[in-house]
Design a protein around this motif. Sequence first.
Motif, PDB file in Angstrom:
ATOM      1  N   ALA A 213       0.844  -1.212   0.000  1.00 29.25           N
ATOM      2  CA  ALA A 213       0.000   0.000   0.000  1.00 29.25           C
ATOM      3  C   ALA A 213       0.870   1.250   0.000  1.00 29.25           C
ATOM      4  O   ALA A 213       1.987   1.238   0.510  1.00 29.25           O
ATOM      5  CB  ALA A 213      -0.885  -0.004   1.239  1.00 29.25           C
ATOM      6  N   ASN A 214       0.339   2.305  -0.574  1.00 26.24           N
ATOM      7  CA  ASN A 214       1.042   3.592  -0.502  1.00 26.24           C
ATOM      8  C   ASN A 214       1.128   4.021   0.958  1.00 26.24           C
ATOM      9  O   ASN A 214       0.175   3.849   1.713  1.00 26.24           O
ATOM     10  CB  ASN A 214       0.271   4.641  -1.309  1.00 26.24           C
ATOM     11  N   CYS A 222      -1.330   8.459   9.754  1.00 26.75           N
ATOM     12  CA  CYS A 222      -1.856   9.301   8.669  1.00 26.75           C
ATOM     13  C   CYS A 222      -3.028   8.669   7.919  1.00 26.75           C
ATOM     14  O   CYS A 222      -3.811   9.364   7.296  1.00 26.75           O
ATOM     15  CB  CYS A 222      -0.737   9.641   7.677  1.00 26.75           C
ATOM     16  N   GLY A 223      -3.147   7.361   7.938  1.00 26.25           N
ATOM     17  CA  GLY A 223      -4.276   6.691   7.289  1.00 26.25           C
ATOM     18  C   GLY A 223      -4.074   6.407   5.805  1.00 26.25           C
ATOM     19  O   GLY A 223      -4.939   5.811   5.166  1.00 26.25           O
ATOM     20  N   THR A 224      -2.937   6.805   5.237  1.00 26.08           N
ATOM     21  CA  THR A 224      -2.727   6.621   3.791  1.00 26.08           C
ATOM     22  C   THR A 224      -2.802   5.147   3.382  1.00 26.08           C
ATOM     23  O   THR A 224      -3.325   4.821   2.325  1.00 26.08           O
ATOM     24  CB  THR A 224      -1.339   7.197   3.386  1.00 26.08           C
ATOM     25  N   CYS A 225      -2.291   4.274   4.218  1.00 25.93           N
ATOM     26  CA  CYS A 225      -2.178   2.858   3.839  1.00 25.93           C
ATOM     27  C   CYS A 225      -3.403   2.043   4.256  1.00 25.93           C
ATOM     28  O   CYS A 225      -3.338   0.823   4.339  1.00 25.93           O
ATOM     29  CB  CYS A 225      -0.931   2.262   4.475  1.00 25.93           C
ATOM     30  N   PRO A 241       2.272  -5.930   6.694  1.00 23.75           N
ATOM     31  CA  PRO A 241       1.644  -5.855   5.372  1.00 23.75           C
ATOM     32  C   PRO A 241       0.887  -7.125   4.960  1.00 23.75           C
ATOM     33  O   PRO A 241       0.272  -7.161   3.913  1.00 23.75           O
ATOM     34  CB  PRO A 241       2.847  -5.634   4.432  1.00 23.75           C
ATOM     35  N   GLU A 242       0.917  -8.157   5.816  1.00 24.06           N
ATOM     36  CA  GLU A 242       0.332  -9.439   5.437  1.00 24.06           C
ATOM     37  C   GLU A 242      -1.133  -9.481   5.889  1.00 24.06           C
ATOM     38  O   GLU A 242      -1.416  -9.189   7.056  1.00 24.06           O
ATOM     39  CB  GLU A 242       1.144 -10.481   6.195  1.00 24.06           C
ATOM     40  N   GLN A 257      -5.207   2.682  -4.481  1.00 22.59           N
ATOM     41  CA  GLN A 257      -3.843   2.644  -5.031  1.00 22.59           C
ATOM     42  C   GLN A 257      -3.759   3.489  -6.303  1.00 22.59           C
ATOM     43  O   GLN A 257      -2.820   4.227  -6.516  1.00 22.59           O
ATOM     44  CB  GLN A 257      -3.434   1.197  -5.359  1.00 22.59           C
ATOM     45  N   LYS A 258      -4.797   3.362  -7.150  1.00 21.25           N
ATOM     46  CA  LYS A 258      -4.809   4.072  -8.429  1.00 21.25           C
ATOM     47  C   LYS A 258      -4.940   5.578  -8.184  1.00 21.25           C
ATOM     48  O   LYS A 258      -4.289   6.377  -8.836  1.00 21.25           O
ATOM     49  CB  LYS A 258      -5.973   3.562  -9.290  1.00 21.25           C
TER      50      LYS A 258
END
Length: 282
Positions: A213-214, A222-225, A241-242, A257-258
């Motif tokens: 994830a980004n 931050c919540g980005t991922c 990440p799993e 992601q896009k």
Amino acid sequence: MPYKILEKARLNSVVWKIKVHAPTPAKAARAGQFIILRIDEKGERIPLTISDADPAKGVLTIIFQEAGKTTKKMAAMKAGDSFADVFGPLGKATHFGKIGKVVLVAGGVGIAEILPVAQYAKTCGNFVATIIGARTKELLILEDELKKWSDRLIVTTDDGSYGTKALVTGPLKELLEKEKFGLCYCVGPDIMMKFVAETTRPFGLKTFVSLDANMVDATGMCGTCRVTVGGKTRFTCVDGPEFDAHLVDWDEFLKRQKRFVDEEKASLAAFGEQHKECMHKV
Ligand code: NAD
Ligand code: FES
């Protein structure tokens, strides 16, 4: 200097391997974990999976694809140069233990990330079948290294230039039709992981994916991922990440992601527009 690059090697036209002196992360690193790296004081923070670690020498191996501006800068660095920060290890380590028979699936540069998982799976006493795929022979990496840790290795290329002409999901389905496995673990492009999840789902085979994830802060703030797993919000940097591939909300994940890529492209285009006069002079 801290975080000195000790070795740098090209694995194919777009993928590089770097060995970096980073004693603290190297001592604690486990399969499935990642680091956050910054090239210099002003650089962005990018997450990179740990491909190998030598705790005795304090050396981490990272393998990355030239894609965004930071990885392009990294590709131009050489042995003797240093990074500003190598922070980690982050994320939860792989811990599936002894299952019996496991099938590992990796595509493209994700093959670099399946290598420590294969070492872990084999060391735990599992039978390890590994499927790796690349678009073409030139892009295939780490075949010999994976042979060492796999009881069976199946190689695919999209164009048939090497191994079986197929996407990784082709041989995976054939394998599952013939044999019973206890676990599937998958790393690669987002769309590949979604289709691996759909391939194993009808077989009821427990499947883990390692999400790329980004990320921005990589501390859960931050919540980005953010990703939805089993209806709950999870943060890839601290909860992953799993994740269980059959519980990931793939449509939402792919859209997020896009969006990040589109926003990055838009901001680069805006930057280009604002600076076109000086860029033309250059
Ligand atoms: P790629 O696009 O060349 O694909 C590699 C292989 O994945 C293909 O050869 C094919 O076998 C399989 N694949 C691709 N699309 C598929 C589909 N629709 N169905 C079934 N199989 C499919 O891979 P690449 O260019 O190396 O990928 C780069 C992307 O992977 C980047 O966007 C990067 O962010 C991501 N990535 C993810 C991770 C992770 O941790 N999950 C790690 C590294 C890179
Ligand atoms: Fe900010 Fe994970 S990167 S919460």
